[in-house]
Design a protein around this motif. Structure first.
Motif, mmCIF file in Angstrom:
data_model
loop_
_atom_site.group_PDB
_atom_site.id
_atom_site.type_symbol
_atom_site.label_atom_id
_atom_site.label_comp_id
_atom_site.label_asym_id
_atom_site.label_seq_id
_atom_site.Cartn_x
_atom_site.Cartn_y
_atom_site.Cartn_z
ATOM 1 N N THR A 185 0.822 -1.209 0.000
ATOM 2 C CA THR A 185 0.000 0.000 0.000
ATOM 3 C C THR A 185 0.858 1.261 0.000
ATOM 4 O OG1 THR A 185 -1.797 -1.154 1.107
ATOM 5 C CG2 THR A 185 -1.807 1.251 1.252
ATOM 6 N N ARG A 186 1.950 1.258 0.769
ATOM 7 C CA ARG A 186 2.850 2.426 0.785
ATOM 8 C C ARG A 186 3.388 2.743 -0.597
ATOM 9 N NH1 ARG A 186 6.148 0.464 5.517
ATOM 10 N NH2 ARG A 186 7.686 0.159 3.906
ATOM 11 N N PHE A 187 3.458 1.737 -1.470
ATOM 12 C CA PHE A 187 3.978 1.928 -2.819
ATOM 13 C C PHE A 187 2.869 2.005 -3.866
ATOM 14 C CE2 PHE A 187 7.667 0.692 -0.500
ATOM 15 C CZ PHE A 187 8.703 1.352 -1.129
ATOM 16 N N GLY A 188 1.622 2.171 -3.400
ATOM 17 C CA GLY A 188 0.499 2.285 -4.327
ATOM 18 C C GLY A 188 0.143 0.971 -4.995
ATOM 19 N N LEU A 189 0.495 -0.140 -4.363
ATOM 20 C CA LEU A 189 0.224 -1.463 -4.917
ATOM 21 C C LEU A 189 -0.787 -2.199 -4.057
ATOM 22 C CD1 LEU A 189 3.932 -2.551 -5.582
ATOM 23 C CD2 LEU A 189 2.308 -1.658 -7.268
ATOM 24 N N LYS A 190 -1.355 -3.245 -4.621
ATOM 25 C CA LYS A 190 -2.246 -4.135 -3.889
ATOM 26 C C LYS A 190 -1.704 -5.544 -4.042
ATOM 27 C CE LYS A 190 -6.181 -1.223 -4.946
ATOM 28 N NZ LYS A 190 -7.378 -1.062 -5.745
ATOM 29 N N LEU A 191 -1.925 -6.366 -3.027
ATOM 30 C CA LEU A 191 -1.527 -7.764 -3.137
ATOM 31 C C LEU A 191 -2.532 -8.494 -4.008
ATOM 32 C CD1 LEU A 191 -0.409 -8.686 0.492
ATOM 33 C CD2 LEU A 191 1.000 -7.939 -1.435
ATOM 34 N N ARG A 192 -2.047 -9.410 -4.803
ATOM 35 C CA ARG A 192 -2.934 -10.222 -5.629
ATOM 36 C C ARG A 192 -3.842 -11.050 -4.723
ATOM 37 N NH1 ARG A 192 -3.505 -8.957 -10.601
ATOM 38 N NH2 ARG A 192 -1.602 -8.567 -11.730
ATOM 39 N N PRO A 193 -5.181 -10.922 -4.851
ATOM 40 C CA PRO A 193 -6.066 -11.692 -3.991
ATOM 41 C C PRO A 193 -5.947 -13.201 -4.245
ATOM 42 C CG PRO A 193 -7.324 -10.413 -5.585
ATOM 43 C CD PRO A 193 -5.890 -10.032 -5.751
ATOM 44 N N SER A 194 -5.592 -13.578 -5.462
ATOM 45 C CA SER A 194 -5.475 -15.002 -5.784
ATOM 46 C C SER A 194 -4.105 -15.557 -5.410
ATOM 47 C CB SER A 194 -5.713 -15.216 -7.275
ATOM 48 O OG SER A 194 -4.740 -14.496 -8.008
ATOM 49 N N TYR A 195 -3.266 -14.699 -4.876
ATOM 50 C CA TYR A 195 -1.910 -15.124 -4.556
ATOM 51 C C TYR A 195 -1.592 -14.728 -3.122
ATOM 52 C CZ TYR A 195 3.097 -15.841 -4.967
ATOM 53 O OH TYR A 195 4.380 -16.288 -4.786
ATOM 54 N N ASP A 196 -1.777 -15.616 -2.207
ATOM 55 C CA ASP A 196 -1.458 -15.322 -0.816
ATOM 56 C C ASP A 196 0.048 -15.271 -0.647
ATOM 57 O OD1 ASP A 196 -4.082 -15.275 0.030
ATOM 58 O OD2 ASP A 196 -4.115 -17.440 0.386
ATOM 59 N N PRO A 197 0.558 -14.266 0.066
ATOM 60 C CA PRO A 197 1.990 -14.269 0.351
ATOM 61 C C PRO A 197 2.339 -15.574 1.059
ATOM 62 C CG PRO A 197 1.017 -12.196 1.016
ATOM 63 C CD PRO A 197 -0.108 -13.120 0.654
ATOM 64 N N THR A 198 3.375 -16.204 0.601
ATOM 65 C CA THR A 198 3.757 -17.483 1.186
ATOM 66 C C THR A 198 5.018 -17.323 2.008
ATOM 67 O OG1 THR A 198 5.005 -18.064 -0.790
ATOM 68 C CG2 THR A 198 2.738 -18.834 -0.675
ATOM 69 N N VAL A 199 5.054 -18.017 3.117
ATOM 70 C CA VAL A 199 6.234 -18.015 3.960
ATOM 71 C C VAL A 199 6.618 -19.469 4.195
ATOM 72 C CG1 VAL A 199 7.190 -17.412 6.212
ATOM 73 C CG2 VAL A 199 5.573 -15.868 5.104
#
Length: 182
Positions: A8-22
């Motif tokens: 969000t700080r960079f004006g971006l959104k996370l892909r809803p179909s792509y969960d960040p993976t750890v």
């Protein structure tokens, strides 16, 4: 990790179909953590005929039992990347300083062949990638982010991706604490 906040700080959104993976692995003598991210910008910023601006990448954190092991692994990786860069004019490297003991920044710009995107009529773009290889004590941090950039915007996109990679790295290491012999 607060990846949505970083995006969000960079004006971006996370892909809803792509969960960040750890991924977290403690097998063996080192500890390894990898976090992947895929974001997008639904504005027209940095859009090419090949599609919207959607940077993707990973940050990998790895600790070693001994600092010497981390130093050797970091040095081997840097030598390998620099050697590869010698034969590729589209790759540039530079040493970088910060909170870490040793750091190198790499960036790659490879023109995209129009035949890769047959629907694009006047594709004038490149694949761009930024990579940080950092070492601090017995910790190695490798951050990689890539995307496409219209040729006239390559420098702007590289600067954006560099800042985004730095923020992604900072968020990942903010969750670490340094422990060891007093």
């Amino acid at each position: 990790m607060k990846l949505a906040e970083v995006a969000t700080r960079f004006g971006l959104k996370l892909r809803p179909s792509y969960d960040p993976t750890v991924q977290f692995d403690t097998r063996g003598t080192d500890v390894y953590l990898s976090c992947a991210i895929r974001a997008y910008d639904d504005s027209e910023r940095f859009r090419t005929e090949a599609g919207e601006f959607d940077p993707a990448g990973t940050v990998r954190l790895r600790t070693y039992p001994k600092q010497e092991d981390a130093e050797k692994a970091h040095e081997a990786e840097v030598i390998s990347l620099r050697k590869f860069a010698e034969s590729k004019p589209e790759i540039s490297t530079q040493d970088v300083s910060g909170w870490w003991d040793e750091g190198v920044y790499f960036q790659t710009v490879v023109p995209i062949e129009p035949k890769q995107y047959p629907r694009a009529k006047n594709l004038d773009a490149a694949g761009v990638e930024v990579l940080y290889e950092l070492r601090h004590g017995n910790l190695r941090v490798t951050t990689r982010i890539d995307n496409r950039a219209a040729t006239p915007e390559i420098e702007q996109v590289l600067a954006f991706l560099r800042d985004f990679a730095q923020a992604f790295t900072k968020e990942a290491v903010s969750h670490l604490s340094r422990t060891g012999p007093s």
